[in-house]
Scaffold this motif. Structure first.
Motif, mmCIF file in Angstrom:
data_model
loop_
_atom_site.group_PDB
_atom_site.id
_atom_site.type_symbol
_atom_site.label_atom_id
_atom_site.label_comp_id
_atom_site.label_asym_id
_atom_site.label_seq_id
_atom_site.Cartn_x
_atom_site.Cartn_y
_atom_site.Cartn_z
ATOM 1 N N UNK A 211 -54.802 -4.214 10.345
ATOM 2 C CA UNK A 211 -54.651 -4.070 11.793
ATOM 3 C C UNK A 211 -53.279 -4.603 12.175
ATOM 4 N N UNK A 212 -52.780 -4.130 13.291
ATOM 5 C CA UNK A 212 -51.508 -4.608 13.797
ATOM 6 C C UNK A 212 -51.579 -6.106 14.049
ATOM 7 N N UNK A 213 -50.480 -6.790 13.811
ATOM 8 C CA UNK A 213 -50.420 -8.205 14.135
ATOM 9 C C UNK A 213 -50.532 -8.470 15.610
ATOM 10 N N UNK A 214 -50.393 -7.428 16.419
ATOM 11 C CA UNK A 214 -50.514 -7.579 17.867
ATOM 12 C C UNK A 214 -51.957 -7.430 18.350
ATOM 13 N N UNK A 215 -52.875 -7.111 17.427
ATOM 14 C CA UNK A 215 -54.260 -6.826 17.806
ATOM 15 C C UNK A 215 -55.096 -8.110 17.812
ATOM 16 N N UNK A 216 -56.315 -7.998 18.311
ATOM 17 C CA UNK A 216 -57.191 -9.157 18.456
ATOM 18 C C UNK A 216 -58.629 -8.679 18.312
ATOM 19 N N UNK A 217 -59.536 -9.615 18.074
ATOM 20 C CA UNK A 217 -60.940 -9.274 17.930
ATOM 21 C C UNK A 217 -61.515 -9.828 16.640
ATOM 22 N N UNK A 218 -62.831 -9.733 16.507
ATOM 23 C CA UNK A 218 -63.534 -10.238 15.317
ATOM 24 C C UNK A 218 -63.523 -9.131 14.266
ATOM 25 N N UNK A 219 -62.417 -9.047 13.576
ATOM 26 C CA UNK A 219 -62.129 -7.894 12.727
ATOM 27 C C UNK A 219 -61.865 -8.363 11.304
ATOM 28 N N UNK A 220 -62.672 -7.884 10.372
ATOM 29 C CA UNK A 220 -62.570 -8.253 8.958
ATOM 30 C C UNK A 220 -61.846 -7.128 8.235
ATOM 31 N N UNK A 221 -60.742 -7.482 7.576
ATOM 32 C CA UNK A 221 -59.793 -6.506 7.045
ATOM 33 C C UNK A 221 -59.546 -6.705 5.556
ATOM 34 N N UNK A 222 -58.838 -5.740 4.965
ATOM 35 C CA UNK A 222 -58.313 -5.844 3.596
ATOM 36 C C UNK A 222 -59.428 -6.039 2.576
ATOM 37 N N UNK A 223 -60.621 -5.530 2.852
ATOM 38 C CA UNK A 223 -61.730 -5.705 1.913
ATOM 39 C C UNK A 223 -61.317 -5.175 0.545
ATOM 40 N N UNK A 224 -61.426 -6.025 -0.470
ATOM 41 C CA UNK A 224 -60.985 -5.655 -1.821
ATOM 42 C C UNK A 224 -62.100 -5.956 -2.831
ATOM 43 N N UNK A 225 -62.305 -5.007 -3.761
ATOM 44 C CA UNK A 225 -61.610 -3.723 -3.880
ATOM 45 C C UNK A 225 -62.056 -2.740 -2.789
ATOM 46 N N UNK A 226 -61.205 -1.760 -2.528
ATOM 47 C CA UNK A 226 -61.431 -0.819 -1.435
ATOM 48 C C UNK A 226 -62.517 0.199 -1.762
#
Length: 571
Positions: free
Chosen positions: A476-491
């Protein structure tokens, strides 16, 4: 003079089988550019210029370039500009991250192939700075990073605006019916009104602060607004510093060390900075064989406070951060936690820098370590059967009421599926559910875009829902906000557990336990795995850079660099 000790135009000669002829030919062609014989004997500072008509953040680079050249001349060098590709964040498809490694290769090879004794790297827009630092680390020639600087804010009524946290905020209001079409059109023209990078602590500003903390940029230069006269003075000083390093070379491998990388992680956490910075810093460090452990990130995060009150985490903007004291003020608050023996491009240690008078510090913008905004760092890595190699949550920009929660999965199999169904009035979803996006990781067709900021379905946003848990292998953009789980690895597209999630599955998030778990028994997961097939187009059915990317890109926890660009292990 031995060729490896040569300087200026005598460095890195084109090979015609006759060294003297190579020098003669090169000088003759250089003379065609109007250089005098005296100038041809000077050491050269290359200037990697990533100006582009497709990069709004770099609009002021022609003026900045002249200031760099002035500094090089003052330092006794000959400035020679050369172009590289540029990465304008919103103008690239499918996403700028896909081309970061291409720009890093371009930068590295042009530094190595052309005759220069040092280099100034002119970047700014999100992926350009990490690309340049990756390339410079691999080329290992004395280098100074000069960033574009942030935009100044604009106004809408009584509100200040700065791309792009405010663009997301107002777009959310528009989707919820709180802002009219006429109003959103007016706001659109006011969000970004000067040259420079986003006016908040997004990825570009975060990477600028990291470059300064690593020591690759001059002290005090990360936060200077793009349109401020100090930005031109910083450019001049950067050119002069690069020229002065020629006599006493300080190479990126001496600056980017395990200690300086750990300092950069501390600052990232204290900034409440961009999640993208974990990927970029991992890639930069990886070029020098330095590994970043997500477990170590968590250990650092546990005792690194959030100090900076900037959007999207807080209330202020980058211009406020600059006038409040900038990176230097943050470093002074973190001093007991930092490695003070690291060096910068100036040759000065971090400890020596922090002994100097800090000047005025605005505590409304930069808190003290004794009274921080948050007691723990802005980022946390999560592990569990849904993310065996980790995932990232920007907890400083999330809703704490959602930190310990179990919910029902609502799954979107791709970005196309998301776009087609997210606003369907018949979508079976409530605010207590967990949105899951699959197949948006680095190897996917979408190339790991900043799509992890899944839009709240219109029927929920119209009810006043502002946030809900969202999980993906995207960024997500560094400008974004929220309860957001990212970069789940492995994809998901490579068969990671994220690919096995189905509608109705239960998922449990525990930020305190640093866990993200898919509550499905192993037998059922094994059955689903046996039925799974990859959606990826095989590399051999692709061409050009797309084929190279598909073959070589690594996962998020490895920085999404190319495998063949890692250091060659000594036998």
């Amino acid at each position: 003079m031995d060729e490896q000790d040569a300087q200026g135009f005598a460095r890195g000669l084109t090979n015609y089988g006759d060294k003297d002829f190579s020098v003669y030919l090169r000088n003759s062609f250089a003379a065609s550019m109007g250089y005098s014989r005296e100038v041809l004997k000077k050491p050269i500072v290359g200037i990697a210029n990533s100006f582009s008509g497709f990069n709004n953040c770099h609009r002021h680079f022609p003026e900045l370039l002249e200031a760099v050249k002035r500094g090089v001349l003052l330092g006794g060098g000959l400035p020679i500009e050369f172009p590289t590709i540029s990465l304008g964040e919103v103008f690239l498809s499918p996403t700028s991250l896909k081309f970061r490694n291409l720009m890093a290769m371009d930068t590295e090879e042009m530094i190595r192939a052309q005759p220069m004794d040092a280099v100034v790297l002119m970047g700014g827009c999100d992926k350009t700075v990490p690309a340049q630092l990756m390339g410079a680390a691999s080329a290992d020639l004395p280098a100074v990073q000069l960033v574009a600087g942030p935009m100044m804010t604009s106004r809408y009524g009584e509100e200040r605006l700065g791309a792009c946290t405010d663009c997301r905020r107002f777009w959310g209001k528009y989707r919820a019916g709180e802002v009219s079409a006429e109003q959103i059109d007016d706001i659109e023209g006011r969000l970004a009104t000067t040259s420079g990078t986003c006016a908040v602590m997004g990825t570009a500003s975060t990477m600028a602060c990291i470059a300064e903390t690593l020591g690759m940029s001059l002290p005090g230069t990360a936060a200077i607004p793009a349109v401020h006269a100090d930005r031109l003075r910083a450019a001049e000083a950067s050119g002069r510093a690069a020229a002065q390093m020629i006599g006493s070379p300080i190479r990126p491998s001496q600056i980017i060390t395990e200690k300086s990388v750990e300092n950069a992680l501390r600052v990232l956490l204290a900034l409440g900075g961009s999640t993208n910075a974990i990927i970029h810093l991992t890639a930069i460090a990886g070029r020098l064989g330095i590994k970043i452990s997500l477990d170590r990130l968590n250990a650092l995060s546990d005792d690194t406070p959030v100090l900076v009150n900037l959007k999207p985490v807080g209330a202020h903007y980058m211009e406020d951060f600059f006038f409040a004291g900038g990176v230097g003020a943050v470093l002074r608050e973190l001093r007991p936690l930092l490695h003070l023996d690291t060096i910068s491009v100036t040759g000065e240690t971090l400890g020596d820098r922090l002994e100097q008078d800090p000047g005025y510090i605005d505590r409304r913008v930069i808190a003290t370590a004794e009274a921080p905004l948050e007691p723990q760092g802005g980022l946390v890595a999560l592990f569990g059967n849904l993310a065996p190699r980790g995932a990232i949550l920007k907890r400083s920009a999330a809703d704490k009421t959602l930190f310990e929660k179990e919910g029902r999965a609502v799954v979107f199999s791709s970005l196309e599926d998301l776009a087609a169904r997210v606003d369907d009035p018949d979508l079976d979803i409530t605010a207590d559910d967990i949105m899951v996006l699959q197949n948006a990781g680095p190897k996917s067709a979408s190339g790991m875009p900043e799509a992890g900021y899944l839009p709240i379905p219109k029927k929920l946003s119209a009810q006043g829902v502002k946030d809900m848990i969202r999980i993906s292998d995207a960024r997500m953009s560094g400008t974004a906000f929220g309860t957001i789980i990212l970069h789940v690895a492995p994809e998901a597209s490579t068969g990671g557990p994220l690919a096995l999630v189905r509608n109705g599955d239960r998922i449990r998030l525990s930020v305190s336990g640093k866990r993200i778990e898919l509550l499905v028994d192993e037998d059922e997961l094994a059955r689903r795995r046996s039925e799974w097939s990859s959606p990826l187009v095989p590399p051999e059915q692709r061409r050009g850079y797309d084929r190279l990317y598909a073959s070589e890109v690594l996962q998020a926890d490895e920085g999404c660099d190319f495998a063949f660009l890692q250091p060659i292990a000594e036998s």
